[in-house]
Design a protein around this motif. Structure first.
Motif, mmCIF file in Angstrom:
data_model
loop_
_atom_site.group_PDB
_atom_site.id
_atom_site.type_symbol
_atom_site.label_atom_id
_atom_site.label_comp_id
_atom_site.label_asym_id
_atom_site.label_seq_id
_atom_site.Cartn_x
_atom_site.Cartn_y
_atom_site.Cartn_z
ATOM 1 N N ILE A 46 54.497 -11.180 11.147
ATOM 2 C CA ILE A 46 55.891 -11.142 10.815
ATOM 3 C C ILE A 46 56.658 -12.087 11.149
ATOM 4 O O ILE A 46 56.638 -12.476 12.643
ATOM 5 C CB ILE A 46 56.343 -9.699 11.561
ATOM 6 N N ILE A 47 57.529 -12.752 10.531
ATOM 7 C CA ILE A 47 58.577 -13.808 10.827
ATOM 8 C C ILE A 47 59.548 -13.155 11.315
ATOM 9 O O ILE A 47 60.453 -12.394 10.690
ATOM 10 C CB ILE A 47 58.566 -14.551 9.547
ATOM 11 N N TYR A 80 55.300 -10.972 6.269
ATOM 12 C CA TYR A 80 56.499 -10.247 6.372
ATOM 13 C C TYR A 80 57.595 -10.830 7.017
ATOM 14 O O TYR A 80 57.385 -11.715 7.972
ATOM 15 C CB TYR A 80 56.302 -9.059 6.867
ATOM 16 N N ILE A 81 58.771 -10.619 6.601
ATOM 17 C CA ILE A 81 59.861 -11.085 7.191
ATOM 18 C C ILE A 81 60.766 -10.011 7.731
ATOM 19 O O ILE A 81 61.187 -9.207 7.106
ATOM 20 C CB ILE A 81 60.767 -12.095 6.284
ATOM 21 N N ALA A 82 61.050 -10.083 9.059
ATOM 22 C CA ALA A 82 61.768 -9.134 9.883
ATOM 23 C C ALA A 82 63.316 -9.294 9.318
ATOM 24 O O ALA A 82 63.760 -10.310 9.094
ATOM 25 C CB ALA A 82 61.778 -9.081 11.263
ATOM 26 N N THR A 135 66.197 -1.934 16.482
ATOM 27 C CA THR A 135 66.377 -2.567 15.069
ATOM 28 C C THR A 135 65.371 -3.397 14.609
ATOM 29 O O THR A 135 65.431 -3.395 13.260
ATOM 30 C CB THR A 135 67.742 -3.325 15.168
ATOM 31 N N THR A 136 64.598 -3.947 15.111
ATOM 32 C CA THR A 136 63.817 -5.163 14.601
ATOM 33 C C THR A 136 62.115 -5.020 14.824
ATOM 34 O O THR A 136 61.661 -5.139 13.973
ATOM 35 C CB THR A 136 64.295 -6.472 15.076
ATOM 36 N N MET A 137 61.863 -4.266 16.040
ATOM 37 C CA MET A 137 60.438 -4.015 16.361
ATOM 38 C C MET A 137 59.796 -2.827 16.056
ATOM 39 O O MET A 137 58.628 -2.847 15.857
ATOM 40 C CB MET A 137 60.605 -4.613 17.794
ATOM 41 N N ASN A 138 60.574 -1.637 16.244
ATOM 42 C CA ASN A 138 59.967 -0.501 16.274
ATOM 43 C C ASN A 138 59.536 -0.107 14.856
ATOM 44 O O ASN A 138 60.301 -0.241 13.852
ATOM 45 C CB ASN A 138 61.067 0.612 16.862
ATOM 46 N N ARG A 143 62.857 -3.001 9.444
ATOM 47 C CA ARG A 143 62.999 -3.220 7.946
ATOM 48 C C ARG A 143 62.417 -4.623 7.899
ATOM 49 O O ARG A 143 62.553 -5.720 8.368
ATOM 50 C CB ARG A 143 64.298 -3.232 7.410
ATOM 51 N N LEU A 144 61.166 -4.377 7.058
ATOM 52 C CA LEU A 144 60.315 -5.636 6.922
ATOM 53 C C LEU A 144 60.171 -6.077 5.142
ATOM 54 O O LEU A 144 60.573 -5.227 4.568
ATOM 55 C CB LEU A 144 58.928 -5.592 7.185
ATOM 56 N N LEU A 145 60.437 -7.129 4.831
ATOM 57 C CA LEU A 145 60.472 -7.827 3.583
ATOM 58 C C LEU A 145 59.187 -8.215 3.510
ATOM 59 O O LEU A 145 58.499 -9.389 4.081
ATOM 60 C CB LEU A 145 61.553 -8.668 3.335
ATOM 61 N N GLN A 146 58.347 -7.966 2.561
ATOM 62 C CA GLN A 146 56.948 -8.515 2.195
ATOM 63 C C GLN A 146 57.155 -9.906 1.302
ATOM 64 O O GLN A 146 57.752 -9.997 0.245
ATOM 65 C CB GLN A 146 55.925 -7.422 1.887
#
Length: 186
Positions: A46-47, A80-82, A135-138, A143-146
Motif C-alpha cells: 500500500i502506497i 494499492y494506493i491509499a 481514515t487511512t489505515m483501518n 479506501r484503497l485504489l488497486q
C-alpha cells in the motif's frame, strides 16, 4: 521523502538509494531479473502518501519503481494506493471526511457554515494517530485504489514520457491536459 526517479537512473544508482533498498529488503522478493513473486512477504503493498501534489509525485515515483523493477507486483494486483481525506468537517456531533474541495463545499451547503469546524490536512503527519487509523489505515474504513494495467504498451509509453529524460513530450502532455485538471493543490 521522495525516492530516486528510477526512469532516469542506472541500476547501480538505484541500489545505492536507501529508500529503494529498504523496500527491496522489506518485500523480500528481489529486484529486476532476480525478482521472484513467490518470495513476496506481503499480499498488499500500500502506497500511502499525502493528499497533495508532493504526495502524488511520490506515488508516481514509487509506481515507476514497481512497474520497472517489480512488474509482477503490478500485474498480479499487489499494489494499492491509499486514499486519505483532505478535510475533516465537524458540526455538533456530526463528522464528515472530505476527499476534495467539492465534497467540502457540498457538506457545508448541506449542514450550513455556522458552527462548522473545518480542518484541512496538508499531510498525513497533521493527523493524530486515531484520525490516521480511522481514515487511512483501518481495514474496515480505509479506501484503497488497486493499481491495474489495462494496456501495457500505453503504460510503458506514459512512464517513459512523464518520468524520462526528454522534456519536450512531457511539456506537450502537460500543455495538452492542463485545462482538464480538476484538483490542483498549490
Amino acid at each position: 521523502g521522495k525516492i530516486l526517479n528510477v526512469e532516469k537512473s542506472r541500476l547501480s544508482q538505484i541500489l545505492k538509494n536507501n529508500e529503494v533498498t529498504t523496500m527491496i529488503s522489506a518485500l523480500g522478493a528481489g529486484i529486476g531479473d532476480e525478482f521472484h513473486i513467490e518470495k513476496l512477504r506481503y499480499h498488499k503493498v500500500i502506497i500511502m502518501t499525502d493528499a497533495d501534489v508532493d504526495g502524488s509525485h511520490i506515488t508516481t515515483l514509487l509506481l515507476t519503481f514497481f512497474y520497472r523493477y517489480m512488474p509482477e507486483l503490478v500485474e498480479n494486483g499487489h499494489i494499492y494506493i491509499a486514499q486519505p481525506p483532505l478535510y475533516k468537517l465537524k458540526k455538533g456531533k456530526r463528522e464528515f471526511w472530505a476527499d476534495n474541495e467539492e465534497q467540502r463545499i457540498q457538506f457545508t451547503e448541506e449542514v450550513g457554515a455556522a458552527g462548522l469546524s473545518v480542518q484541512r490536512y496538508k499531510g498525513l503527519g497533521e493527523m493524530n494517530p486515531d484520525q490516521l487509523w480511522e481514515t487511512t489505515m483501518n481495514p474496515e474504513n480505509r479506501r484503497l485504489l488497486q493499481v491495474k494495467i489495462e494496456d501495457a504498451v500505453e503504460t510503458d509509453r506514459v512512464f517513459t514520457m512523464l518520468m524520462g529524460d526528454e522534456v519536450a513530450p512531457r511539456r506537450e502532455f502537460i500543455e495538452k491536459h492542463a485545462k482538464d485538471v480538476k484538483k490542483l493543490d498549490i
